[in-house]
Scaffold this motif. Sequence first.
Motif, PDB file in Angstrom:
ATOM      1  N   ASP A 231       0.973  -1.283   0.072  1.00 22.61           N
ATOM      2  CA  ASP A 231      -0.091   0.066  -0.054  1.00 22.61           C
ATOM      3  C   ASP A 231       0.667   1.328   0.112  1.00 22.61           C
ATOM      4  O   ASP A 231       1.894   1.183   0.695  1.00 22.61           O
ATOM      5  CB  ASP A 231      -0.943   0.024   1.339  1.00 22.61           C
ATOM      6  N   ASP A 233       2.284   4.632   0.951  1.00 21.04           N
ATOM      7  CA  ASP A 233       2.047   5.549   2.207  1.00 21.04           C
ATOM      8  C   ASP A 233       1.715   6.849   1.788  1.00 21.04           C
ATOM      9  O   ASP A 233       2.187   7.513   1.133  1.00 21.04           O
ATOM     10  CB  ASP A 233       3.556   5.331   2.952  1.00 21.04           C
ATOM     11  N   HIS A 234       0.733   7.312   2.555  1.00 19.26           N
ATOM     12  CA  HIS A 234       0.486   8.590   2.858  1.00 19.26           C
ATOM     13  C   HIS A 234      -0.393   8.908   1.355  1.00 19.26           C
ATOM     14  O   HIS A 234      -0.015  10.345   0.734  1.00 19.26           O
ATOM     15  CB  HIS A 234       1.362   9.751   3.030  1.00 19.26           C
ATOM     16  N   GLU A 275      -3.609   0.063  -3.600  1.00 22.35           N
ATOM     17  CA  GLU A 275      -3.049  -1.080  -2.999  1.00 22.35           C
ATOM     18  C   GLU A 275      -2.854  -1.952  -4.154  1.00 22.35           C
ATOM     19  O   GLU A 275      -3.272  -2.397  -5.287  1.00 22.35           O
ATOM     20  CB  GLU A 275      -4.030  -1.780  -2.227  1.00 22.35           C
ATOM     21  N   ARG A 296      10.956  -2.832  -1.789  1.00 21.99           N
ATOM     22  CA  ARG A 296      10.450  -1.648  -1.106  1.00 21.99           C
ATOM     23  C   ARG A 296      11.480  -0.768  -1.336  1.00 21.99           C
ATOM     24  O   ARG A 296      11.231   0.527  -1.120  1.00 21.99           O
ATOM     25  CB  ARG A 296      10.150  -2.366   0.475  1.00 21.99           C
ATOM     26  N   SER A 314       6.885   5.703  -0.496  1.00 22.47           N
ATOM     27  CA  SER A 314       7.354   4.443   0.043  1.00 22.47           C
ATOM     28  C   SER A 314       6.102   3.705  -0.071  1.00 22.47           C
ATOM     29  O   SER A 314       4.788   4.061   0.013  1.00 22.47           O
ATOM     30  CB  SER A 314       7.594   4.682   1.245  1.00 22.47           C
ATOM     31  N   SER A 316       4.446   0.369   2.083  1.00 27.48           N
ATOM     32  CA  SER A 316       4.096  -0.674   3.108  1.00 27.48           C
ATOM     33  C   SER A 316       3.958  -1.941   2.818  1.00 27.48           C
ATOM     34  O   SER A 316       2.682  -2.045   1.878  1.00 27.48           O
ATOM     35  CB  SER A 316       3.220  -0.057   4.464  1.00 27.48           C
ATOM     36  N   TYR A 340      -1.461  -3.558   7.893  1.00 27.32           N
ATOM     37  CA  TYR A 340      -1.926  -2.905   8.980  1.00 27.32           C
ATOM     38  C   TYR A 340      -0.803  -2.948  10.008  1.00 27.32           C
ATOM     39  O   TYR A 340      -0.929  -1.515  10.370  1.00 27.32           O
ATOM     40  CB  TYR A 340      -3.403  -3.527   9.496  1.00 27.32           C
ATOM     41  N   SER A 342       2.260  -2.770   9.769  1.00 27.19           N
ATOM     42  CA  SER A 342       3.298  -2.192   9.130  1.00 27.19           C
ATOM     43  C   SER A 342       2.920  -0.624   9.267  1.00 27.19           C
ATOM     44  O   SER A 342       3.834   0.344   9.487  1.00 27.19           O
ATOM     45  CB  SER A 342       3.489  -2.433   7.578  1.00 27.19           C
ATOM     46  N   LYS A 343       1.601  -0.411   8.745  1.00 23.00           N
ATOM     47  CA  LYS A 343       1.292   0.950   8.677  1.00 23.00           C
ATOM     48  C   LYS A 343       1.151   1.593  10.355  1.00 23.00           C
ATOM     49  O   LYS A 343       1.656   2.598  10.511  1.00 23.00           O
ATOM     50  CB  LYS A 343      -0.202   0.834   8.339  1.00 23.00           C
ATOM     51  N   ARG A 347       4.912   2.733   8.915  1.00 24.95           N
ATOM     52  CA  ARG A 347       5.007   2.711   7.473  1.00 24.95           C
ATOM     53  C   ARG A 347       6.250   2.492   6.967  1.00 24.95           C
ATOM     54  O   ARG A 347       7.232   2.282   7.753  1.00 24.95           O
ATOM     55  CB  ARG A 347       4.502   3.933   6.811  1.00 24.95           C
ATOM     56  N   ASP A 348       6.308   2.341   5.861  1.00 27.25           N
ATOM     57  CA  ASP A 348       7.681   1.964   4.966  1.00 27.25           C
ATOM     58  C   ASP A 348       8.355   0.671   5.634  1.00 27.25           C
ATOM     59  O   ASP A 348       9.570   1.084   5.776  1.00 27.25           O
ATOM     60  CB  ASP A 348       8.556   2.989   5.059  1.00 27.25           C
TER      61      ASP A 348
END
Length: 363
Positions: A231, A233-234, A275, A296, A314, A316, A340, A342-343, A347-348
């Motif tokens: 997913d 990030d931000h 996603e 990643r 980035s 996750s 979830y 990881s977030k 994140r990242d």
Amino acid sequence: MSDQATDNYIVESIFEKVETLKFAVITKVAYFAGVIHALLIPTFYLIGANELAVLNIFSTLAWFLGIHFINHQHPSLGLRVFSAEVIIHSIACCYFMGTGAGFQFYLWSISCILLVDYRMKMGHAILYSGALIITFALMYLLFASTPYPYALADYVQLIEVVNILIAGIPMIYTLALIRRIALEQRSVLAEMATKDYLTNLYNRRFAKELIYRAQKRCLADGQDICIAIGDVDHFKDINDKYGHEVGDAVLRELGMLLVTQTRPSDIVARWGGEEFIIVLPNISIETALMRIETLRYSVKNIQVDDLPEVLKISLSFGIVQWQSNDSLSTAIAKADGALYKSKYNGRDQTTVATATSSFTQTS
């Protein structure tokens, strides 16, 4: 615009493109027919068929009037003008010259062309085309015994052959080109049914089919298979700050990166929104983790053009080894749960889900 609305828009665009190309082909044939009718004006006059010479003046005008209708977004009306002209011209020629000259064969051509008008209801198209064929048959009942009264009587059979060729070759040309157009656009629709319009990755619907096949092969061969969910990030902040066009550009760049950083045997798809899913067959969870981590880190080097600053991107990840007794939805739910975490943990990073616990591989 939603993905479904976008797909519908693309389908409509393809349909309109097919229609435009199809009537461009018919227009070329119509120009050919108009020229033929113009040439028949002096030809009929020279053999003494003055009535038919006058008729062909109106026939020529009718073909160019039909072309005018097609060029001004009235293709169905144009085809009707063509049909009316062919019917009147064929009946008149058979009435004055008999069926031996072969002018009735033009009814076959126009009956086929009527069927390619998708704006006309199928029932109406079949009815009109059938009426033309019935008219063709009636020509023989009504005018087969009519003698040819004009000059060049010794060449009537040759005239019939020429008319058959003039009627048949444009029909074959038209239908062949329309067939080619349809096949080309069918391949576009087939790709659209499997690919996400934005990233050119597999879409969710088709990816599911590929994933089930991959799992079946791995189970049969006793191989491991892993699923990773990633997913951006931000991503909402990116859209809010730079606009949705930049957000789309990010997704496109990620799509290209995911393809280059994965194996041909891996399945990479846009799972929804920002996603992505990566299915890695014939690989252990440890190796899968290393590959996802490499991916990643590669994401950090993505650059989006035409921005005043470097955009930090980035991903996750959540990753799971798909257990043989788990359904696809269960395995994805586990990967989602790891994502979830990881977030939640900043994140990242990549979190691996196991049967009893999960651990996090941070940046």
